[in-house]
Enzyme design. Structure first.
Site, PDB file in Angstrom:
ATOM      1  N   LYS A   1       0.861  -1.194   0.000  1.00  0.00           N
ATOM      2  CA  LYS A   1       0.000   0.000   0.000  1.00  0.00           C
ATOM      3  C   LYS A   1       0.890   1.234   0.000  1.00  0.00           C
ATOM      4  O   LYS A   1       1.519   1.582   0.990  1.00  0.00           O
ATOM      5  CB  LYS A   1      -0.902   0.042   1.239  1.00  0.00           C
ATOM      6  CG  LYS A   1      -1.975   1.124   1.086  1.00  0.00           C
ATOM      7  CD  LYS A   1      -2.575   1.563   2.397  1.00  0.00           C
ATOM      8  CE  LYS A   1      -1.825   2.680   3.065  1.00  0.00           C
ATOM      9  NZ  LYS A   1      -1.751   3.954   2.307  1.00  0.00           N
TER      10      LYS A   1
ATOM     11  N   GLU B   1      10.376   1.014  10.486  1.00  0.00           N
ATOM     12  CA  GLU B   1      11.399   2.052  10.279  1.00  0.00           C
ATOM     13  C   GLU B   1      10.685   3.378  10.460  1.00  0.00           C
ATOM     14  O   GLU B   1       9.876   3.776   9.636  1.00  0.00           O
ATOM     15  CB  GLU B   1      12.023   1.896   8.900  1.00  0.00           C
ATOM     16  CG  GLU B   1      13.381   2.562   8.800  1.00  0.00           C
ATOM     17  CD  GLU B   1      13.279   4.021   8.422  1.00  0.00           C
ATOM     18  OE1 GLU B   1      13.096   4.857   9.343  1.00  0.00           O
ATOM     19  OE2 GLU B   1      13.347   4.323   7.228  1.00  0.00           O
TER      20      GLU B   1
ATOM     21  N   CYS C   1      14.141  10.467   6.539  1.00  0.00           N
ATOM     22  CA  CYS C   1      14.175  10.028   7.941  1.00  0.00           C
ATOM     23  C   CYS C   1      15.571  10.146   8.528  1.00  0.00           C
ATOM     24  O   CYS C   1      15.725  10.341   9.721  1.00  0.00           O
ATOM     25  CB  CYS C   1      13.638   8.612   8.071  1.00  0.00           C
ATOM     26  SG  CYS C   1      14.439   7.471   6.950  1.00  0.00           S
TER      27      CYS C   1
ATOM     28  N   GLU D   1      10.233  15.574  15.111  1.00  0.00           N
ATOM     29  CA  GLU D   1      10.727  15.412  13.742  1.00  0.00           C
ATOM     30  C   GLU D   1       9.925  16.382  12.867  1.00  0.00           C
ATOM     31  O   GLU D   1       8.735  16.187  12.647  1.00  0.00           O
ATOM     32  CB  GLU D   1      10.513  13.973  13.267  1.00  0.00           C
ATOM     33  CG  GLU D   1      11.049  13.760  11.869  1.00  0.00           C
ATOM     34  CD  GLU D   1      10.791  12.352  11.339  1.00  0.00           C
ATOM     35  OE1 GLU D   1       9.653  11.872  11.437  1.00  0.00           O
ATOM     36  OE2 GLU D   1      11.737  11.752  10.813  1.00  0.00           O
TER      37      GLU D   1
HETATM   38  O1  TXE Z   1       2.736   9.272   8.364  1.00  0.00           O
HETATM   39  P1  TXE Z   1       1.968   7.904   8.557  1.00  0.00           P
HETATM   40  P2  TXE Z   1       2.244  10.673   7.785  1.00  0.00           P
HETATM   41  C1  TXE Z   1       6.996  11.085   9.725  1.00  0.00           C
HETATM   42  C2  TXE Z   1       7.245  12.559   9.420  1.00  0.00           C
HETATM   43  C3  TXE Z   1       5.884  13.036   9.022  1.00  0.00           C
HETATM   44  C4  TXE Z   1       5.011  12.226   9.950  1.00  0.00           C
HETATM   45  C5  TXE Z   1       3.565  12.073   9.554  1.00  0.00           C
HETATM   46  O2  TXE Z   1       7.651  13.209  10.589  1.00  0.00           O
HETATM   47  O3  TXE Z   1       5.721  14.414   9.208  1.00  0.00           O
HETATM   48  O4  TXE Z   1       5.621  10.961   9.995  1.00  0.00           O
HETATM   49  O5  TXE Z   1       3.478  11.592   8.210  1.00  0.00           O
HETATM   50  C6  TXE Z   1      -0.130   4.582   6.242  1.00  0.00           C
HETATM   51  N1  TXE Z   1      -2.703   1.346   9.289  1.00  0.00           N
HETATM   52  N2  TXE Z   1       7.361  10.228   8.609  1.00  0.00           N
HETATM   53  O6  TXE Z   1       1.012  11.132   8.453  1.00  0.00           O
HETATM   54  O7  TXE Z   1       0.601   8.113   9.086  1.00  0.00           O
HETATM   55  C7  TXE Z   1      -0.299   5.810   5.375  1.00  0.00           C
HETATM   56  O8  TXE Z   1      -1.428   5.660   4.525  1.00  0.00           O
HETATM   57  C8  TXE Z   1      -1.903   1.081   8.249  1.00  0.00           C
HETATM   58  C9  TXE Z   1       8.650   9.598   8.696  1.00  0.00           C
HETATM   59  O9  TXE Z   1       2.156  10.576   6.328  1.00  0.00           O
HETATM   60  O10 TXE Z   1       2.868   7.046   9.360  1.00  0.00           O
HETATM   61  C10 TXE Z   1       1.043   5.836   4.650  1.00  0.00           C
HETATM   62  O11 TXE Z   1       1.022   4.873   3.589  1.00  0.00           O
HETATM   63  N3  TXE Z   1      -1.293   2.044   7.521  1.00  0.00           N
HETATM   64  C11 TXE Z   1       8.865   8.611   7.664  1.00  0.00           C
HETATM   65  C12 TXE Z   1       2.018   5.370   5.745  1.00  0.00           C
HETATM   66  O12 TXE Z   1       1.206   4.687   6.716  1.00  0.00           O
HETATM   67  C13 TXE Z   1      -1.490   3.332   7.886  1.00  0.00           C
HETATM   68  C14 TXE Z   1       8.208   8.731   6.375  1.00  0.00           C
HETATM   69  C15 TXE Z   1       2.767   6.486   6.464  1.00  0.00           C
HETATM   70  O13 TXE Z   1       1.821   7.345   7.072  1.00  0.00           O
HETATM   71  C16 TXE Z   1      -2.326   3.664   8.978  1.00  0.00           C
HETATM   72  C17 TXE Z   1       6.921   9.402   6.441  1.00  0.00           C
HETATM   73  C18 TXE Z   1      -2.939   2.601   9.694  1.00  0.00           C
HETATM   74  N4  TXE Z   1      -3.734   2.815  10.756  1.00  0.00           N
HETATM   75  C19 TXE Z   1       6.559  10.127   7.528  1.00  0.00           C
HETATM   76  N5  TXE Z   1      -2.341   5.011   9.098  1.00  0.00           N
HETATM   77  C20 TXE Z   1      10.137   7.857   7.613  1.00  0.00           C
HETATM   78  N6  TXE Z   1      10.414   7.034   8.622  1.00  0.00           N
HETATM   79  O14 TXE Z   1      10.874   7.962   6.647  1.00  0.00           O
HETATM   80  C21 TXE Z   1      -1.551   5.517   8.119  1.00  0.00           C
HETATM   81  N7  TXE Z   1      -1.037   4.496   7.386  1.00  0.00           N
END
Ligand code: TXE
Length: 500
Positions: A198, A273, A307, A404
C-alpha cells in the site's frame, strides 16, 4: 515556474496520469468495488494531476486472498532461487529502461527535484534491486551437531532452513515512494514471499507502474499486488488481516506503534522504520568546507523529508560563528522552484497538509523569539513551498528542537565541548542516525559507541548503501533493513532434526 528550464513531460507519463486507475491484483488491473477516489496533486503547482482509488475492505480482501493463493501454490515460493534471481534482475533492467519515465512520475507526484529523482531515487533503487536479487541465491542454513542421547546409542543431526514467511504487507510513506517501496518488494520477492503493498495515498503512482513492470519481468500473477487507499481503512485492513504473516512499515512513530499493537494479537512479524531527529556533532578540528557541503546536503535533500536527515547541528564554540555564517550564505544561495526545473535546488514539500505542519513549527519558534534565518522566498503560486530555514541556538524545549519536523529546517546550536554535544545529541526519544565531524581518529573511536543511533557517520551524513544495515534505536523503530542478513526478516527458521 521557469518554463525555459522545465523538463518536457514524456507522453508515456502524461497518458499514465490520465488513466482510469484501478487496483493491481492477480497480475493485472481490476476495477475496485470502492467508488471512492483520492486526488493526486503536483506539489509544485497545487493542481490535481491524477486520480486513484481509495480501496475499501473488500478490495483489500481480494488482494490478500490473491497473494495468499499464489504463495501456497508455490508458483513463486518454490521456484528455484536462481530463477527468482533472474526474474528480479530482469525487473531491475526494466526499471533502468524506464528510468526517465519513473523519475518524472516521482517528481510530479512527490515534488522533489528531477535531478534527485534520476540520480538518487531511480539510480540508487537500481543498486538496491540488483543487490537484493542476488540475495535470492544466498539463502542458507546451518548443520548442527546435537548431544541428544535418547534412547541410548541413538545419534541425531539437525540442520536449519530458511523458509519464506508468507504474505507480506508493505506500508510505504510519501518521501521516497519508489525507493522505499522497492525496499519492501525486493526482499519479500527474493525470499519467495508474496506481497500486498500500500503506497501512501499522496504518492501512489510510481509503485503502480512498478507493479506492471514486475509482471512484464516474469513475476507470477498474485505474487505482487498494489492496493491504493488511505491508512485508516485500506492500511488498517491490510495490516490486521489474518493471512498477513509479516508487516514491513515505514512511516511515523505513532502509526507504526498502532500497527505493532494490532500485530501482536496475531504475532505477525513486523519491521518498523520510523522517524528520526538526527544530530550532527561538529568538533573544532573538523574541516569547515566538508561540514557545510555535507550537512547542507544532509539537511535539505528532498526538502528535509528524509528520515535520516541531519536536523540538529551541534557545533563546538570556537568555530560556531564561522560555520553559522557559511551555512547562512549557502542557504540564502539556494534557488527555490518546481522539481521539474533542474536548476531549482529547493522544491515543494509533498502535500499542503505537510507544508502547513512545517510552517506551524516555524511560526511557534518565531512567536517565541527564536532566531530564524530564512532562504529565498517561495514562488508566488499555489505550490506547497517552504523556504529553507536555519534556527540558531533554539531553546531545548521548543517543539522544533524535539519533534521530527521533516522539512527544510535545521537547528544550529553552540556547545562548549564534545561532552555537551554528546549529551544533547542523545537527549531525544529517537535514535535513527547521527554524524560526527572531526579529524581526530581517537575522538571518533571514543564517541561513536556512545552515540545512541542505528547508523553513525564520521565526516559524512545520510549516505546509505544496500550492504550497510539500516534501522533505529529507541523510538526510531525495530529491525534492520539492508545487508547480507536482510532476508532473515522475511523468512522463518525451521530446524530439521534427523535420527540416524
Ligand atoms: O505518516 P503515517 P504521515 C513522519 C514525518 C511526518 C510524519 C507524519 O515526521 O511528518 O511521519 O506523516 C499509512 N494502518 N514520517 O502522516 O501516518 C499511510 O497511509 C496502516 C517519517 O504521512 O505514518 C502511509 O502509507 N497504515 C517517515 C504510511 O502509513 C497506515 C516517512 C505512512 O503514514 C495507517 C513518512 C494505519 N492505521 C513520515 N495510518 C520515515 N520514517 O521515513 C496511516 N497508514
Amino acid at each position: 515556474m521557469n518554463q525555459v528550464n522545465r523538463v518536457a513531460t514524456l507522453e508515456r507519463v502524461s497518458s499514465f496520469l490520465k488513466r482510469n486507475h484501478g487496483l493491481y491484483i492477480d497480475g493485472g488491473w481490476i476495477s475496485a468495488q470502492s467508488t471512492d477516489t483520492l486526488p493526486i496533486f503536483d506539489p509544485s503547482t497545487g493542481q490535481q494531476i491524477s486520480t486513484t482509488i481509495d480501496a475499501n475492505a473488500y478490495d483489500v480482501e481480494r488482494a490478500v486472498t490473491s497473494a495468499h493463493k499464489a504463495f501456497v501454490s508455490g508458483v513463486w515460493s518454490r521456484r528455484l532461487p536462481a530463477e527468482r534471481e533472474r526474474i528480479l534482475l530482469r525487473y531491475a533492467d526494466l526499471l533502468e529502461q524506464h528510468a526517465e519515465e519513473l523519475a518524472q512520475l516521482e517528481t510530479l507526484e512527490q515534488g522533489k527535484s528531477i535531478n534527485v529523482s534520476r540520480a538518487f531515487e531511480v539510480a540508487c533503487t537500481l543498486n538496491w534491486m540488483r543487490y537484493t536479487a542476488g540475495l535470492a541465491t544466498k539463502i542458507s542454513g546451518r548443520t548442527l551437531d546435537l548431544s541428544i542421547s535418547v534412547p541410548e546409542g541413538a545419534r541425531y543431526t539437525a540442520y536449519t532452513r530458511k523458509e519464506p514467511v508468507g504474505v507480506v504487507a508493505g506500508i510505504v510513506p510519501w518521501n521516497f515512494p519508489l525507493m522505499i517501496g522497492m525496499w519492501k518488494v525486493m526482499p519479500a520477492l527474493a525470499a519467495g514471499c508474496s506481497i500486498v503493498i500500500k503506497p501512501s495515498e499522496i504518492t501512489p503512482l510510481t509503485l503502480m507502474r512498478m507493479a506492471e513492470l514486475a509482471t512484464e519481468a516474469g513475476v507470477p500473477a498474485g505474487v505482487f499486488n498494489v492496493v491504493t487507499g488511505n491508512g485508516a481503512v485500506c492500511g488498517k485492513t491490510l495490516t490486521s488481516h489474518p493471512l498477513i504473516s509479516k508487516i514491513s512499515f515505514t512511516g511515523s512513530t505513532a502509526t507504526g506503534k498502532g500497527i505493532a499493537r494490532s500485530a501482536i494479537d496475531r504475532l505477525t512479524r513486523i519491521t518498523l522504520e520510523l522517524g528520526g531527529k538526527n544530530p550532527a556533532i561538529v568538533l573544532k578540528d573538523a574541516d569547515p568546507k566538508q561540514v557545510v557541503e555535507g550537512l547542507m546536503m544532509a539537511s535539505f535533500l528532498n526538502q528535509g523529508q528524509v528520515c535520516a536527515a541531519s536536523s540538529r547541528i551541534y557545533v563546538e564554540a570556537p568555530i560556531f560563528d564561522q560555520l553559522v555564517g557559511d551555512f547562512e550564505s549557502a542557504v540564502k544561495g539556494l534557488s527555490i522552484g518546481a522539481g521539474m526545473d533542474p536548476t531549482s535546488q529547493i522544491n515543494a514539500v509533498a502535500s499542503k497538509a505537510h507544508q502547513r505542519k512545517v510552517e506551524s513549527y516555524l511560526a511557534e519558534a518565531n512567536a517565541l523569539n527564536a532566531e530564524l534565518i530564512r532562504g529565498s522566498a517561495a514562488p508566488n503560486n499555489e505550490g506547497f513551498y517552504v523556504s529553507p530555514t536555519l534556527v540558531i541556538n533554539p531553546d531545548d524545549d521548543l517543539s522544533l528542537t524535539r519533534d521530527e519536523v521533516f522539512g527544510p529546517v535545521v537547528t544550529l546550536t553552540r556547545v562548549a565541548d564534545a561532552e555537551e554535544a554528546l549529551a544533547k545529541a542523545n537527549d531525544t526519544e529517537y535514535g535513527l542516525t547521527a554524524s560526527l565531524w572531526t579529524n581526530s581518529l581517537s575522538t571518533a573511536m571514543d564517541l561513536t559507541p556512545r552515540i545512541e543511533a542505528g547508523t553513525v557517520w564520521v565526516n559524512s551524513h545520510t549516505l546509505i548503501d544496500a550492504n550497510m544495515p539500516f534501522g533505529g534505536f529507541k523510538q526510531s523503530g525495530t529491525g534492520r533493513d539492508f545487508g547480507v542478513d536482510w532476508l532473515d526478516a522475511f523468512t522463518e527458521t525451521k530446524s530439521v532434526c534427523i535420527r540416524h
